[in-house]
Design an enzyme around this catalytic site. Structure first.
Site, short mmCIF file in Angstrom:
data_model
loop_
_atom_site.label_atom_id
_atom_site.label_comp_id
_atom_site.label_asym_id
_atom_site.label_seq_id
_atom_site.Cartn_x
_atom_site.Cartn_y
_atom_site.Cartn_z
N ASN A 157 0.55 -1.55 -0.07
CA ASN A 157 0.14 0.13 0.49
C ASN A 157 0.19 1.12 0.41
O ASN A 157 1.99 0.99 0.29
CB ASN A 157 -0.59 -0.01 1.56
CG ASN A 157 -0.06 0.41 2.85
OD1 ASN A 157 0.06 1.28 3.06
ND2 ASN A 157 0.14 -0.79 2.65
N CYS A 204 -3.40 -6.49 -5.33
CA CYS A 204 -3.59 -7.95 -5.94
C CYS A 204 -5.05 -9.23 -5.14
O CYS A 204 -5.06 -10.17 -5.88
CB CYS A 204 -2.70 -8.67 -4.09
SG CYS A 204 -0.72 -8.22 -4.67
#
Ligand SMILES: [Zn+2]
Length: 337
Positions: free
Chosen positions: A126, A183
């Site tokens: 992130n 993902c």
């Protein structure tokens, strides 16, 4: 020692002196998922003397496709990723000092991590954490390597404070949550993880050895469409981080107690003022409402369709919702304060 590293010492730019230098170095890997396990594997085998591995998560079956330090046994044992990685790495190379840390990276924790390392490798998923790493590394003048993978493509870039563009020179604004693929939405192939980690771990060796061959570009690679690109990014005059030393993300971090942590799961933190949870006591309380089991590192409970995983510092990952309010209320109801 010479035998273990003989193939690396034979490589001219490293040699015996370089190998000894690696042995005296510390690398800190933030995140121990796909990229983190391959980076840790490469640096441990290469003989980097001390590895600090930080990860907040536990291992799940869907990690095994790409997270090379883990196996089915680790899933069954409910071990946090940092702990399982450390166990495996110590079996691979007992010369290396491995320090696992089961925690989230927040502003509070990162400053001491960065001060005590020679290099930081980003293996997070992130941008929020990457901007915190960027601020801390510029503040303490430590090199770091940004890396990211998604689907079949990936990117990596060295950030040498004061010498190359920093993350905020390259990406001035933090992408809004939900605007970039993850993902969990786009998947990821294990080949791109190995490729990007291979580049980043080699750059880490060069940086630790102060090689003149250290890359100054952002490198982009797509293994499915067979494309690679190098972009030379200039430093931006007026960059709030590396030019003006205004460390917005470092100063602000720690304020958010709840954050998204992958698909259908929310992380909740609670301030225990350094206290540790008594798992035996908590398990006793939860047994009346759901199934509970725990080990030294985490307590896992299935209640009301939620899977609640609690760590000793009272941090919890609530699986079964994407709603922060719901997660907070599940936490308040079953874990309490
Ligand atoms: Zn900058």
């Amino acid at each position: 020692m010479l035998d273990r590293y003989s193939r690396q010492i034979l490589f001219g730019p490293i040699g015996k002196g370089g190998q000894e230098q690696l042995g005296r170095s510390t690398a800190t890997i933030i995140g121990c998922g796909a990229l983190g396990t391959v980076l840790a594997n490469n640096l441990c085998r290469a003989g980097v003397g001390r590895l600090v591995i930080v990860d907040r998560d536990y291992i799940e079956t869907n990690n095994l496709q790409r997270q090379i330090l883990f196996d089915e046994d680790d899933v069954a044992r409910h071990v946090p990723k940092a702990i399982a990685a450390a166990e495996r790495l110590r079996r691979i190379n007992s010369d290396v000092q491995i320090e696992p840390l089961v925690d989230d990276v927040t502003a509070d924790g990162i400053e001491s991590l960065v001060r005590e390392t020679d290099i930081v490798l980003d293996a997070t998923d992130n941008f929020e954490t990457r901007y915190i790493i960027n601020d801390a590394c510029i503040k303490y003048q430590r090199p770091w390597i940004y890396s990211g993978v998604i689907a079949a493509y990936g990117v990596t870039m060295n950030i040498l404070p004061g010498r190359t563009a920093c993350l905020r020179c390259a990406f001035p604004e933090i992408p809004l949550p939900g605007t970039t693929p993850t993902c969990d939405t786009a998947g990821v192939l294990n080949g791109i993880v190995g490729a990007i980690s291979g580049i980043a771990s080699t750059e880490a060796l060069k940086i630790l050895l102060k090689s003149p061959r250290v890359s100054r570009d952002l490198y982009w690679l797509d293994l499915w469409d067979n494309i690679s690109e190098r972009l030379e990014l200039p430093r931006q005059p007026g960059c709030p981080a590396c030019d003006e030393h205004d460390f917005t993300f470092l100063d602000a971090a720690g304020s958010s107690s709840t954050s998204l942590c992958g698909h259908n799961a929310i992380q909740v933190r609670s301030d225990t003022r350094g206290g540790r949870l008594d798992f035996a006591l908590l398990a006793e309380r939860l047994r009346g409402v759901g199934t509970v089991n725990y080990n030294d590192y985490l307590l896992r409970s299935l209640i009301d369709g939620y899977e609640i995983t609690v760590f000793p510092d009272a941090r919890a990952i609530i699986k079964g919702t994407n709603d922060e309010q719901v997660a907070r209320s599940v936490y308040a109801r079953y874990i309490g304060q």
